[in-house]
Design an enzyme around this catalytic site. Structure first.
Site, PDB file in Angstrom:
ATOM      1  N   SER A 100       0.820  -1.211   0.000  1.00 30.97           N
ATOM      2  CA  SER A 100       0.000   0.000   0.000  1.00 30.97           C
ATOM      3  C   SER A 100       0.854   1.262   0.000  1.00 30.97           C
ATOM      4  O   SER A 100       1.654   1.469  -0.900  1.00 30.97           O
ATOM      5  CB  SER A 100      -0.948  -0.051   1.203  1.00 30.97           C
ATOM      6  OG  SER A 100      -1.927   0.937   1.129  1.00 30.97           O
ATOM      7  N   HIS A 123      -2.748  -1.242  -4.718  1.00 33.13           N
ATOM      8  CA  HIS A 123      -4.217  -1.131  -4.779  1.00 33.13           C
ATOM      9  C   HIS A 123      -4.642   0.321  -4.611  1.00 33.13           C
ATOM     10  O   HIS A 123      -3.847   1.161  -4.169  1.00 33.13           O
ATOM     11  CB  HIS A 123      -4.879  -2.012  -3.709  1.00 33.13           C
ATOM     12  CG  HIS A 123      -4.525  -1.619  -2.294  1.00 33.13           C
ATOM     13  ND1 HIS A 123      -4.978  -0.468  -1.713  1.00 33.13           N
ATOM     14  CD2 HIS A 123      -3.758  -2.234  -1.360  1.00 33.13           C
ATOM     15  CE1 HIS A 123      -4.528  -0.389  -0.477  1.00 33.13           C
ATOM     16  NE2 HIS A 123      -3.766  -1.441  -0.247  1.00 33.13           N
TER      17      HIS A 123
END
Length: 215
Positions: A100, A123
């Site tokens: 992330s 993501h």
């Protein structure tokens, strides 16, 4: 013992090394205090450290060890921007995971390594808590997403189109969109510079320090 209880780290042995090791582990904690059972790295602890490292005359380079699940987006970007703006050579090493918002932190260094078994999850940004359902909310979220993408593209070899494709890919993660890159996959797509461990990371950092000293 007091430092172990307070920070979770032991006092390092006296060293004459000119390389400082900075660890970013667990979840990057930002403006909200996480529950006490969470392993966290607090950004308000790291930022003053980075300022001190920039000014310390005996520190010639910084090795950043990463094993993080991600965390607060703005806190992670703040750390990444600080690392990218240091005048001293920096090398990052992803161990276990650099997921992330840990991705910008990893690529914000001058050179990046990942171990064979480490992984990185790419993501989209998520919102937690109460969301006001107005167009401005989604515009703000899109701007924040663009900030992360532009930073990663600027400091790595991956193209924006490829990064967005990995970020919004469906079908790989069970209950989410995105992509998990393991070891050489992160290097192959241009996100990370090289596969390696501590030995390779320190060797590269020494090389960067030598190059800076000669220039």
């Amino acid at each position: 013992m007091a430092q172990l209880l307070e920070t979770g780290t032991t006092v390092p042995l006296p060293s004459t090394s000119d390389i400082h090791c900075l660890t970013i582990v667990g979840q990057i904690e930002g403006h909200l205090v996480l529950p006490p059972q969470n392993k966290t790295t607090k950004y308000e602890h790291l930022l003053p450290q980075l300022v001190a490292l920039e000014q310390h005359p005996e520190v010639k380079g910084v090795l950043v060890l990463l094993n993080t699940v991600g965390g607060d987006v703005e806190a992670g970007l703040a750390i990444a921007e600080m690392l990218a703006s240091l005048s001293k050579p920096t090398v990052s090493l992803v161990l276990g995971g650099g997921h992330s918002i840990g991705v910008p932190v990893a690529v914000g260094c001058n050179y990046s390594f990942i171990t064979e078994t480490a992984s990185m999850t790419i993501h989209p940004i998520r919102l937690t808590g109460q969301v006001i359902g107005v167009p401005q909310t989604w515009e703000y979220l899109e701007k924040m997403q663009d900030r992360v993408i532009k930073f990663v593209v600027r400091y790595s070899q991956i193209g924006e189109e490829r990064l967005r494709e990995l970020m919004f890919r469906s079908g790989e993660l069970a209950r989410d969109v995105g992509t998990v890159l393991v070891g050489r996959e992160a290097v192959k797509c241009g996100l990370i510079n090289e596969v390696g461990g501590v030995r390779e990371a320190l060797s590269k950092l020494r090389q960067l320090i030598s190059c800076q000293a000669r220039s």
